[in-house]
Design an enzyme around this catalytic site. Sequence first.
Site, short mmCIF file in Angstrom:
data_model
loop_
_atom_site.label_atom_id
_atom_site.label_comp_id
_atom_site.label_asym_id
_atom_site.label_seq_id
_atom_site.Cartn_x
_atom_site.Cartn_y
_atom_site.Cartn_z
N SER A 46 20.34 46.23 0.47
CA SER A 46 21.34 46.52 1.51
C SER A 46 22.64 45.81 1.22
CB SER A 46 20.80 46.12 2.89
OG SER A 46 20.43 44.76 2.91
N GLU A 47 22.58 44.56 0.70
CA GLU A 47 23.78 43.85 0.29
C GLU A 47 23.50 42.97 -0.92
OE1 GLU A 47 25.22 45.16 4.14
OE2 GLU A 47 23.40 44.04 3.69
N THR A 48 24.55 42.79 -1.72
CA THR A 48 24.56 41.75 -2.75
C THR A 48 25.69 40.79 -2.42
OG1 THR A 48 23.71 43.22 -4.49
CG2 THR A 48 24.86 41.23 -5.20
#
Length: 263
Positions: A46-48
């Site tokens: 979903s996020e880095t």
Amino acid sequence: MQPIDFYMVDAFADSTFGGNAAAVCPLTEWLPDDTLLKMSKQHNQSETAFFVTTDEGFELRWFTTQGEINLCGHATLAAAHVIFEYFDYPQTTIHFSTRFVGPLSVTRNGEWLTLDFPAWDSEPVMPLPLLLETLGIGECKEVRVARDYMVVLESQQQVEAVRADINAMIPLDKMVCITAPGEGEYDFVSRFFCPGEAVPEDPVTGSTHSMLIPYWAEKLGKTRMMARQVSERGGDLRCQLVGDRVLIGGKAVTYLIGKVLLR
């Protein structure tokens, strides 16, 4: 190119496979934005979170598989976990500088890491028919909007029972949070839907609590609260409203450590 350290961390979790997974990549200098986005797509989380060490602390940025975003709670928690656990960081508070929301900090107290984020005011709006339709509900107590839509329901059971048509939410052009009073030890609960993103339902969303905490603090008449995001993986969040800031506490565990090799 020198290999880039890679970590995958379960944030807002005290054991593996709980909370929300985030990729974390420490950098020695900023890579081109296009490269950061391609890396995020390859990680397919979903996020880095990417960060660079500076004299004042750390510069922090967050990318989804679609592009850079202005704030991400669980990836900030994951980045702080990496710094505390693997960087021999001697202090109890980490200071991050960000491009969109200014300075942020994360403080460690035992196993708990506490985010210091801006509080977001939300405004009431008329319920959009498409919003209620995609959630599969006929009515709700209230709809509000800040960065995301917030749909207030009557009970925790209602929140847990929602079976959203997330792809049909794409024309809304916003993420969608649903929330209600909690049960037992929890003051409120929530879920968070991400139309068009790699992860359709976010397991635990720190940033949307920037909107949820001020709302529930007013409704419940208290500034310290315990919250749970009741997704399949789920996670607990210690919440506090302090003026125009919110404190969001959670735990984190490392799942994977590796190397990124760009060629």
